[in-house]
Design an enzyme around this catalytic site. Structure first.
Site, PDB file in Angstrom:
ATOM      1  CB  CYS B 163      -5.840  -3.252 -49.327  1.00  0.00           C
ATOM      2  SG  CYS B 163      -5.965  -1.515 -49.759  1.00  0.00           S
ATOM      3  CG  HIS B 298      -1.831  -7.120 -52.353  1.00  0.00           C
ATOM      4  ND1 HIS B 298      -3.129  -7.148 -51.922  1.00  0.00           N
ATOM      5  CD2 HIS B 298      -1.402  -5.817 -52.223  1.00  0.00           C
ATOM      6  CE1 HIS B 298      -3.491  -5.917 -51.545  1.00  0.00           C
ATOM      7  NE2 HIS B 298      -2.460  -5.103 -51.727  1.00  0.00           N
ATOM      8  CG  HIS B 336      -6.771  -2.259 -54.752  1.00  0.00           C
ATOM      9  ND1 HIS B 336      -7.357  -3.228 -53.973  1.00  0.00           N
ATOM     10  CD2 HIS B 336      -5.674  -1.832 -54.058  1.00  0.00           C
ATOM     11  CE1 HIS B 336      -6.669  -3.376 -52.853  1.00  0.00           C
ATOM     12  NE2 HIS B 336      -5.634  -2.538 -52.887  1.00  0.00           N
TER      13      HIS B 336
END
Lengths: 346, 983
Positions: B163, B298, B336
């Protein structure tokens, strides 16, 4: 010279750039005379205005643009000339007597068109002194800690003037409105430090003095209950204006000068009130003689109300050299507002 | 660490196609999440996975023709790669340059991708494996394809740190720039949710949000919702960006990457490592955490992840500070985006600094109290935050599942000094400066589509001058085959011109496709074209013309004793007297020609009519400016000394028709043969008047010329004799000169004193000179170099150069900069690459943002069956995309295949190899440029051709290569082979 120019003067506000917008091609007196069925010479003689711009078609009456469009053009030009982007602008103050809508305000529409967001936006309902009121408020906002902002003024005539078949029967006091006014907008970027044109605003005078006095100018509006009313929507008391405006101008002149401790010889440029070519000449005659060069625009632009001082400023800026000083005078005859400002290039 | 400027951005995220839409989504607190589109999978087939998430529209669209990718290859391409190519194009455009300009440069490409799901999905069925699938199955190709299609030769790599991939890609790109490995870098990432597989994994790990939405730092946070996204930024070293006058969105001050190492499980986040990466990024950026106004976290919205991240953020930012450090996460808006998560946060932060306002974080209203943000010196942004004046600093975090953490520190762009704002001195009624707006597209339809897009974008701006927009369009919107160019002054004119041209069939003049470079001939006008104030309008508006007229003025003043440009521009009537007319016209001709050549308009040949030959000779390199200036002043003075009494007339007939009259009037001669029925006579006034009356009586049109001299006649003998005594240093012309003295292209004759002496008394052989010029260089464009139109009319009447377009940058008293701009626009449409900067004053050369290129959405590729084959949705065969028939490069030559079996076989072979619809494969289609063939495909083509044309026998690739220009050239080659074999 009574006060030295201090470029880093705290508490001073600066004009960084100006921008203006006039719709379409100029309409000259010949064209206007044809439209109104009056002689060109009459306009020359009594008004002294040679051209003006209309955001509507003088033949068909079709409205081609809005006040917001003109103000956005002027604002964008001012921002471009100052080298500032939307993120740099921290407030908007727009003065007008003729907003496009009552709500949302023309000021907010202009902010949107300029890509501005999340900032205070003010609209001042004003006449000829509106530009000075906007400057006054903008100056206050800068002194309150803002870094840069946009002040604008503009007016459009289409709600009050339109090509009419019956101008021949129009009374002179109504007819004169057609030859006096024009559409236009102007803007200035104010900054807290000398930038761009580096013109310090040394003083602003903005004072309502209409207590107990009848209005010299009237601009009415109407709605659902009285839309068929025959009352005049636009009226001026020319006698009162001719009598009082020159005298008031002289007082504004001295008030600004004395307040700054400047003398007649200190001023290089004079921006007199712009009522019409004739009236402006009459006012200037009454002002004390000095070396100052007159900067006027009304003969080319017509009386564009809230835009006028910006149009004068745009003509002034290329002439100003470092250290030059200028004085601008403004009288709003609606209810006798005295206004003016003093500038100095640093 | 040095500073890196972010100069270009493009992105597509759920609910936000493009940078502008992304910012709007953020500022209105919108979300792009929605139900799973049926194209991806049937939600009911996978109850274990949330039925909603973040999906971009048109993930299946790919303008394969634009990138010269065959339909077959496009269908076999990883959708990640397909989305990256147009994204890279738009990002480079946004950086203020035409993407094609970067071809061959060591530009780096750094792309974050996660997994490689596509390869796994498509290559697992071994029965379906093909070379095209194989080439696309590696994630590394994500970056390499950009490098290939844009011909970028710097480092090119895909980055997979799960990620955090795309923020690590930015970090690597910045380091590569700072190391001097490349001067420009594309960095970012891409993520497409192809199948529900990773969603199932998140579910099994207890990390999946039931509603498919990330709710960062919220009391309601319950896990991750997966999303699509693609985003790229263009990075340059700050000093380069500033030197190049780029628009800078924000500055990357420093970044850092680290690893959890052996932490509490390979996929568990680690607070201490996060703290370390934050600290080391700030250290590299040279800033202290108390100065950081905002951190884009994040913030996945998992309970544990949020807690650990806030602990780390608090430990670093919870230092004594004036205001709390604001935090937020874009995952509340988008979900995400995994491989594109870091770039989503990075672009959000860059835009926040650019707009000086940080958008609110969604789901912040129910802030998770257990995160103790207030105590830790932080504040979750529940409403947008205006950033204060001056430089603001912001951080961006991105953490990978495997423990690779990245943090970037961004600062506001430095204030850019603007060139002296002489624009502010517009002073009331002055007109806006003229510029040329350009748009280009890969097909006629693409051009129309982009004209409409530009029109719409410009119409949304406040009215104003268009010069800076034009300049920006010249830098960015050029380089594709189909071209539009129009001279405009303000945005109203621009919108009108774009809308006119965007309407098909209207105004064919402003757009088209050039097939070569224009071949330009300069025609220099002679005496008689001068008038007071000539070219004053152009002088007012064109900085280049002002500069070059000043050069001529300086050269002439030494001999004339006064400023000829002042004389011209002040409207002085003396300009009609030969001693001033000749230097004045020479100055104008020289300055006009130099203005054009400085704009990149190089003549293939020059021609001067009489006096015009002086400026022509200078332009051709035969005379230098100083020498020509001296000669012209001398010639003018000599002319002025001639006795009065001479005159000239124009006759609309050839001299053969009135030879008798000339013979009857001694002293009268033919002064110029301008065309077959276009003759000038010189001689004594009375004699010419008699000839004129006689010709009029015969029905021949006759007109007097204003010249009070009998040019090109024996009456010029004293002037000629004096010129002959001059010493004239001259050189062989570097550009062909069509001499009107000789009526042909000048060969070895020097343009010396003898030439100039003859030239003044011999007739002007315009017609034959023009004919020779046409024969020698076959000009596509004739440009008149003079203050008033004469020679183009002569050329039009004579018809010697049919088909050439006529252009005149200064056609008469009303001319401004507009006609010069139109000249440049016409030549650009004709294939010229002008030096655009010469058209604009420095203060107009400001980069204005333009709407990005709009790609075709006609072609779609999505093979759901290949991606998701677990459950039982109805199998849909792979769709060969419908490709609209497009006229070939030369639509006037229709392909007659039926009676040409070889051509037919080639077409079939190409159709098979490329997967093109047969109507696309026309005779003129070029293998590399139009059909996107590469070496692998050529091997396949060879096999196909051999199989279809057994009589040709074996053909080696070596043999075939020279013939592989177009479908037609290959067919012709094979035809010859057949002929040879059968012989």
């Amino acid at each position: 010279m009574t006060r030295g120019a201090d470029p880093a003067d705290r508490g001073t506000v600066y004009v960084a750039a100006t921008g203006t917008a006039l719709p379409g091609e100029p309409v000259d007196n010949a064209a206007l005379g044809r439209m109104l069925g009056v002689g060109e010479e009459w306009i020359d003689l009594f008004v002294g205005t040679r051209t003006r711009h209309f955001g509507w078609d003088p033949v068909t009456g079709e409205v081609r643009g809005s006040l917001a469009g003109l103000c956005a053009e002027a604002g964008a030009r001012a921002m471009g000339a100052a080298g500032l982007g939307p993120a740099d602008i921290e407030f908007v103050v727009l003065a007008t007597a003729t907003p496009d809508l009552l709500l949302p305000s023309t000021a907010s529409e202009v902010a949107d068109r300029l890509g501005l967001d999340h900032l205070p936006v003010y609209q001042l309902q004003a006449g000829c002194s509106g530009a000075v009121q906007a400057l006054d408020l903008g100056r206050t906002l800068i002194l309150g800690g803002r870094r840069a902002g946009l002040v604008l003024g503009g007016d459009v005539t289409h709600r009050f003037l339109s090509p009419r078949r019956d101008t021949a029967r129009m009374p002179t006091e109504e007819l004169v409105n057609y030859v006096l006014f024009g559409d236009g907008a102007g803007a200035a970027v104010l900054t807290d430090e000398p930038e761009g044109e580096r013109v310090a605003v040394r003083a602003v005078l903005n004072s309502w003095t209409g207590r107990g006095r009848p209005p010299g100018q009237l601009l009415d509006w109407y709605g659902t209950t009285d839309r068929d009313s025959e009352r005049p929507m636009l009226a001026e008391d020319y006698k009162a204006i001719e009598e009082h405006v020159p005298a008031i101008s002289v007082e504004i002149f001295w008030e600004l000068l004395d307040g700054l401790g400047w003398s007649l010889d200190d001023i290089g440029f004079l921006l007199p009130p712009q009522l019409s070519g004739r009236m402006t000449a009459r006012i200037v005659e009454r002002l004390p003689a000095g070396p100052a060069r007159e900067i006027s625009c009304v003969a080319e632009t017509g009386n564009t109300g809230n835009a006028l001082p910006f149009l004068q400023l745009e003509r002034l800026l290329p002439e100003l050299a470092t250290g030059d000083r200028a004085l601008a005078l403004c009288v709003e005859s609606s209810r006798w507002i005295r206004a003016g400002f003093a500038l100095e290039k640093v | 660490m040095g500073d890196i400027a972010v100069v270009g951005i493009d992105c597509t995220f759920p609910g936000a196609a493009g940078v502008r839409a992304y910012w709007d989504l953020l500022m209105r607190g919108g979300a792009g999440t929605g139900p799973v589109p049926g194209q991806r999978w049937e939600a009911r087939d996978f109850p274990a996975v949330s039925g909603s998430g973040g999906f971009i529209d048109d993930a299946d669209v790919f303008d394969s023709d634009f990138f010269s990718v065959t339909p077959r290859e496009a269908a076999a391409m990883d959708p990640h790669h397909r989305l990256l190519l147009p994204c890279a194009w738009r990002a480079l455009e946004d950086s203020g340059r035409a993407p094609g300009d970067l071809a061959g440069t060591e530009t780096g490409v750094f792309v974050g991708v996660m997994g490689g799901e596509w390869g796994r999905l498509t290559m697992s069925d071994l029965a379906r494996v093909t070379p095209l699938l194989g080439a696309g199955s590696s994630a590394g190709m994500a970056a390499n394809r950009i490098s290939y299609h844009f011909n970028l030769t710097g480092p090119s790599l895909a980055v997979d740190t799960a990620c955090s991939s795309s923020l690590v890609a930015v970090h690597l790109a910045a380091n590569s720039l700072l190391a001097g490995e490349c001067d420009t870098a594309l960095a970012g990432g891409v993520n497409i949710v192809l199948s529900p597989s990773l969603g199932m994994v998140y579910g099994q790990l207890g990390l999946a949000a039931a509603d498919g939405r990330c709710k960062p730092f919220s009391a309601d946070a319950d896990g991750i919702g997966r999303s699509d996204g693609v985003g790229l930024v263009v990075l340059r070293r700050l000093e380069d960006a500033l030197a190049d006058g780029r628009r800078i969105y924000a500055v990357l001050r420093g970044s850092a990457v680290n690893q959890d190492g052996r932490s509490n499980g390979v996929i568990a986040p680690n607070r201490w490592s996060q703290q370390r990466v934050l600290n080391s990024a700030y250290r590299r950026a040279g800033v202290t955490p108390d100065r950081v106004a905002f951190v884009e976290a994040h913030g996945t919205g998992t309970v544990l992840g949020d807690a650990i991240e806030c602990a780390a953020l608090g430990a670093v930012h919870g230092v004594p500070r004036d205001t709390p450090c604001a935090i937020g996460s874009v995952k509340g808006n988008l979900g995400h985006t995994e491989g594109a998560a870091g770039i989503a946060g990075f672009i959000k932060t860059v835009l926040a600094l650019h707009h000086r306002i940080v958008p609110a974080s969604l789901f912040a209203a129910r802030e998770n109290p257990q995160l103790r943000l207030g105590e830790r010196g932080m504040r979750l942004l529940k409403s947008p935050m205006r950033l204060p004046r001056g430089e603001s600093l912001a951080g961006v975090s991105s953490f990978g599942m495997g423990g690779t953490n990245a943090h970037a520190v961004l600062g506001s762009a430095p204030p850019t000094p603007r060139p002296a704002a002489s624009t502010g001195a517009r002073g009331g009624a002055a007109r806006d400066a003229v510029g040329v707006f350009t748009v280009s597209g890969d097909t006629p339809e693409a051009l129309l589509r982009n004209l409409a897009a530009q029109a719409e974008a410009v119409a949304g701006r406040p009215r104003g001058g268009a010069a800076a927009l034009c300049w920006s369009s010249n830098r960015v919107k050029t380089g594709l085959p189909y071209r539009f160019a129009a001279p405009v002054r303000d945005t109203d004119e621009l919108v009108a011109a774009l809308r006119r041209a965007a309407t098909p069939q209207e105004e064919p003049g402003s757009a088209g496709r050039p097939w070569g470079r224009p071949v330009v001939a300069f025609l220099f006008t002679g005496q008689g074209s001068e008038f007071p104030g000539m070219t004053a309008g152009l002088h007012r508006e064109s900085p280049a013309y002002r500069r070059h007229l000043a050069e001529a003025d300086a050269a002439i003043a030494a001999h004339l004793g006064e400023s000829v440009s002042e004389l011209i521009l002040s409207g002085d009537e003396r300009v009609h007297r030969p001693e001033f007319a000749q230097p004045a016209l020479f100055a104008v001709g020289y300055a006009l020609a130099r203005t054009l050549t400085s704009l990149g308009i190089t003549p293939a040949a020059v021609l001067g009519h009489s006096l015009g030959e002086y400026a022509a000779a200078v332009t051709a390199g035969a005379l230098d400016l100083a020498e020509a200036a001296r000669l012209v002043v001398r010639r003018g003075a000599l002319t002025a000394e001639l006795p009065a009494g001479g005159a000239m007339i124009a006759v609309a007939a050839g001299p053969e028709e009135f030879a008798d009259l000339l013979a009857g009037e001694p002293g009268t001669v033919v002064a110029a043969l301008n065309g077959p029925a276009d003759t000038l006579l010189s001689g004594p006034r009375e004699a010419l008047e008699r000839i004129g009356r006689e010709l009029t009586g015969r029905g021949v049109r006759v007109g007097p010329l204003p010249a009070p001299y009998a040019f090109h006649s024996p009456l010029m003998a004293p002037a000629a004799a004096a010129l002959r005594t001059e010493t004239v240093p001259c050189a062989p012309p570097a550009i062909p000169v069509a001499s009107t003295r000789h009526g042909r292209i000048l060969r070895h004759e020097p343009m010396d004193a003898g030439y100039w002496a003859d030239q003044i008394e011999e007739p002007v052989l315009m017609d034959t000179a023009l004919g020779a010029l046409a024969l020698d260089v076959a000009p596509t464009h004739l440009i008149e170099i003079g203050p008033r139109g004469q020679l183009l009319r002569i050329a039009a009447r004579g018809g010697r150069v049919p088909g050439a377009e006529h252009l005149h940058p200064a056609p008469g008293a009303g001319a401004t900069g507009q006609e010069l701009a139109e000249t440049v626009a016409a030549l650009y449409r004709g294939g010229l690459e002008p030096r655009w900067e010469e058209l604009y004053a420095p203060e107009q050369r400001i980069v204005e943002p333009l709407a990005p290129y709009v790609f075709s959405a006609e072609q779609r590729h999505w093979d759901r069956q290949a991606f998701v084959s677990t459950a039982g949705p109805v199998a849909r065969p792979p769709v060969v995309p419908p490709v609209p028939p497009e006229p070939g490069p030369d639509p006037v030559a229709p392909v007659a295949r039926a009676d040409d079996p070889v051509l037919e076989a080639v077409v079939q072979a190409v159709t098979e190899v490329g997967g093109y619809p047969p109507e696309r494969v026309v005779r003129e289609a070029r293998f590399y440029e139009d059909l996107g063939f590469d070496s692998v495909m050529i091997m396949q083509l060879k096999n196909q051709v051999e199989a279809r044309l057994p009589r040709v026998g074996e053909v080696s690739v070596q043999q075939m290569l020279p013939a592989l220009r177009s479908v037609g050239s290959l067919a012709a080659f094979l035809d010859d082979m057949l002929l040879a074999r059968s012989a």
